[in-house]
Scaffold this active site. Structure first.
Site, PDB file in Angstrom:
ATOM      1  N   TRP A  13       0.725  -1.170  -0.007  1.00  0.00           N
ATOM      2  CA  TRP A  13      -0.005   0.068  -0.092  1.00  0.00           C
ATOM      3  C   TRP A  13       0.848   1.416  -0.089  1.00  0.00           C
ATOM      4  O   TRP A  13       0.463   2.260  -0.683  1.00  0.00           O
ATOM      5  CB  TRP A  13      -0.876  -0.093   1.391  1.00  0.00           C
ATOM      6  CG  TRP A  13      -1.739   1.173   1.468  1.00  0.00           C
ATOM      7  CD1 TRP A  13      -3.113   1.397   0.535  1.00  0.00           C
ATOM      8  CD2 TRP A  13      -1.450   2.484   1.988  1.00  0.00           C
ATOM      9  NE1 TRP A  13      -3.428   2.791   1.062  1.00  0.00           N
ATOM     10  CE2 TRP A  13      -2.797   3.392   1.832  1.00  0.00           C
ATOM     11  CE3 TRP A  13      -0.419   2.784   2.813  1.00  0.00           C
ATOM     12  CZ2 TRP A  13      -2.683   4.663   2.417  1.00  0.00           C
ATOM     13  CZ3 TRP A  13      -0.549   4.086   3.186  1.00  0.00           C
ATOM     14  CH2 TRP A  13      -1.661   5.052   3.157  1.00  0.00           C
ATOM     15  N   HIS A  14       1.944   1.175   0.908  1.00  0.00           N
ATOM     16  CA  HIS A  14       2.685   2.256   0.841  1.00  0.00           C
ATOM     17  C   HIS A  14       3.698   2.449  -0.494  1.00  0.00           C
ATOM     18  O   HIS A  14       4.043   3.856  -0.774  1.00  0.00           O
ATOM     19  CB  HIS A  14       3.850   2.259   1.925  1.00  0.00           C
ATOM     20  CG  HIS A  14       3.401   2.446   3.134  1.00  0.00           C
ATOM     21  ND1 HIS A  14       2.475   1.534   4.052  1.00  0.00           N
ATOM     22  CD2 HIS A  14       3.273   3.575   4.099  1.00  0.00           C
ATOM     23  CE1 HIS A  14       2.073   2.056   5.190  1.00  0.00           C
ATOM     24  NE2 HIS A  14       2.619   3.443   5.268  1.00  0.00           N
ATOM     25  N   GLY A  15       3.729   1.478  -1.401  1.00  0.00           N
ATOM     26  CA  GLY A  15       4.678   1.988  -2.625  1.00  0.00           C
ATOM     27  C   GLY A  15       4.948   0.619  -3.298  1.00  0.00           C
ATOM     28  O   GLY A  15       5.240  -0.493  -2.722  1.00  0.00           O
TER      29      GLY A  15
END
Length: 460
Positions: A313-315
């Site tokens: 989700w963060h990257g």
């Protein structure tokens, strides 16, 4: 448009607030004010991402239409099919824009060089929470398209959250109470958050850029301390601003931080850090997978799957995936190996353990590539050199913001303010107003004079 910009601070925000309170309400209805907030939110988004306004509008339209169908045919095949289609529609844009280039690059194909729409990770999760809660029968479908779109696109939460759920905001979207006290408290929260971002996070970010990647232990530990404080004040400062704006508008916004660096372990840290993201994964991924009410092997798989998804989700990068798995392994270590034994350690040792594990994780989170992270880990433990005159110089030069950051990340300032408020309420109010005015003046001068004003979570 960043919250910590002169354009937002002295143009967009005061104009929006002025128009918001000028618009009359009809018999308690906040619909006219919601329409203003909707227009302001799309203007805010278009300021930085005009080409993706239609994408977000399309996502809002899909969520609204699918939501009506899900409620109408809930419990039937048609309702389940619409639920799946709604989730696919919300996730498809996120997956395409965030992970296409990553996949193509790792397949040794030419990447498309796709620009990531601002805030897509946050508003996608808002849409998914609305859809899932509808399917579960926890909420009623919002029949007014503009009201639902206001919730999804609301500008204070658009770029960095908190990830507010429709179930928690539906009341504020329908009716709101406004008061001078709430507005004043909201303005105070906003300015404090702005100061945290501009005066502490930006200053510490400069130190991070100076010592990042230097091959010696002193520079590496300075980097670790500076980055740990930098990302906290960067992100929590934005959260404070979002909550403050919400309060000025008469809305309740969920808290996202609870002094995370007071943690005594990894599990506790994640109960204090980015709380709305953690609760989102818990309620919509972890618990539906069985949570901890399963056999040990399945529990391990559940934890690792959730943390792999948290990293993704963060990257779209291997460092984020490893960062997520790192926390999954640490949580399993605390669960099966420590078994709560750290709670019997001296409090100072518990804090040291928690902060060390978190700081080492941030090395993965921040690294440009895994080789760079490896070099930082080697430097931290003295394998590439110890002292550095340059690092010592930077440490001395930034001693004050580091000290202010350490104190500011603790509950001490809030406790002192509470005691002072109880003993001298009138004096406290006057000093608070004076302090806030001075803070705003200092921040403004810093923004006008400076150019270093990045935001870590802007990329998510």
């Amino acid at each position: 448009m960043l919250f910590s910009s002169v354009t937002f601070l002295y143009g967009f925000l005061p104009l929006t607030l002025a128009l918001y309170y000028v618009i009359p309400t009809r018999k308690g209805s906040v619909a006219p004010r919601n329409m203003l907030l909707l227009g302001a939110s799309f203007l805010f988004y278009a300021w930085g991402e005009p080409r993706y306004v239609l994408l977000m509008l399309g996502q809002c339209l899909a969520a609204w239409a699918f939501g009506l169908g899900i409620e109408k045919w809930r419990g039937k095949r048609a309702g389940k099919a619409l639920f799946i289609l709604s989730c696919c529609a919300a996730l498809s844009a996120l997956l395409f824009f965030k992970y296409t280039d990553f996949v193509l690059t790792n397949l040794h194909l030419q990447p498309l060089r796709i620009a990531l729409p601002i805030g897509i990770s946050f508003y996608t999760f808002k849409i998914l929470s609305y859809t899932i809660d509808l399917q579960r029968g926890k909420i009623r479908a919002q029949r007014d398209f503009f009201t639902l779109t206001t919730y999804i696109a609301l500008f204070p939460q658009l770029m960095a959250g908190p990830i507010a759920r429709y179930a928690d905001m539906s009341e504020s979207l329908a009716r709101r109470n406004h008061s001078t006290e709430d507005f004043a408290r909201g303005a105070e929260r906003f300015i404090v958050g702005l100061a945290k971002k501009v005066l502490l996070a930006n200053t510490l970010g400069q130190l991070v850029s100076l010592v990042r990647g230097q091959p010696n232990a002193m520079a590496a530990w300075t980097y670790l301390l500076a980055y740990t404080l930098h990302i906290y004040f960067d992100f929590s400062g934005y959260t404070d601003m979002a909550i403050g704006i919400g309060r000025m508008l008469g809305m309740d916004t969920p808290e996202n931080f609870n002094y995370p660096y007071m943690t005594r372990g990894v599990a506790e840290f994640w109960r204090r850090w980015h709380m709305t993201l953690g609760s989102w994964f818990r309620d919509y991924i972890y618990i539906p997978m069985g949570g901890n009410r399963v056999k040990p092997l399945r529990y391990v798989l559940n934890v690792m799957a959730v943390w792999a998804l948290t990293g993704l989700w963060h990257g779209a990068n291997w460092n984020y995936m490893l960062w997520g798995l790192y926390y999954g392994l640490l949580l399993l270590f605390e669960k099966f190996v420590l078994r709560g034994k750290q709670e019997k350690w001296p409090k100072a040792l518990q804090h040291l353990y928690g902060l060390l594990m978190v700081g080492l994780g941030f090395v993965l989170f921040d690294c440009v590539n895994l080789a760079g992270a490896g070099q930082t880990y080697l430097a931290l433990f003295g394998f590439t050199g110890g002292m550095s005159s340059a690092a010592l110089y930077y440490l001395r030069s930034y001693a004050l913001p580091l000290l202010l950051g350490i104190v500011g990340a603790s509950p001490l300032p809030a406790r002192l303010a509470k005691k002072f408020r109880e003993k001298a309420s009138g004096v406290f109010t006057a000093l608070t107003l004076l302090s806030i005015a001075i803070l705003l003046a200092i921040v403004t001068a810093s923004l006008v004079d400076g150019t270093f004003n990045p935001f870590v979570y802007f990329q998510f």
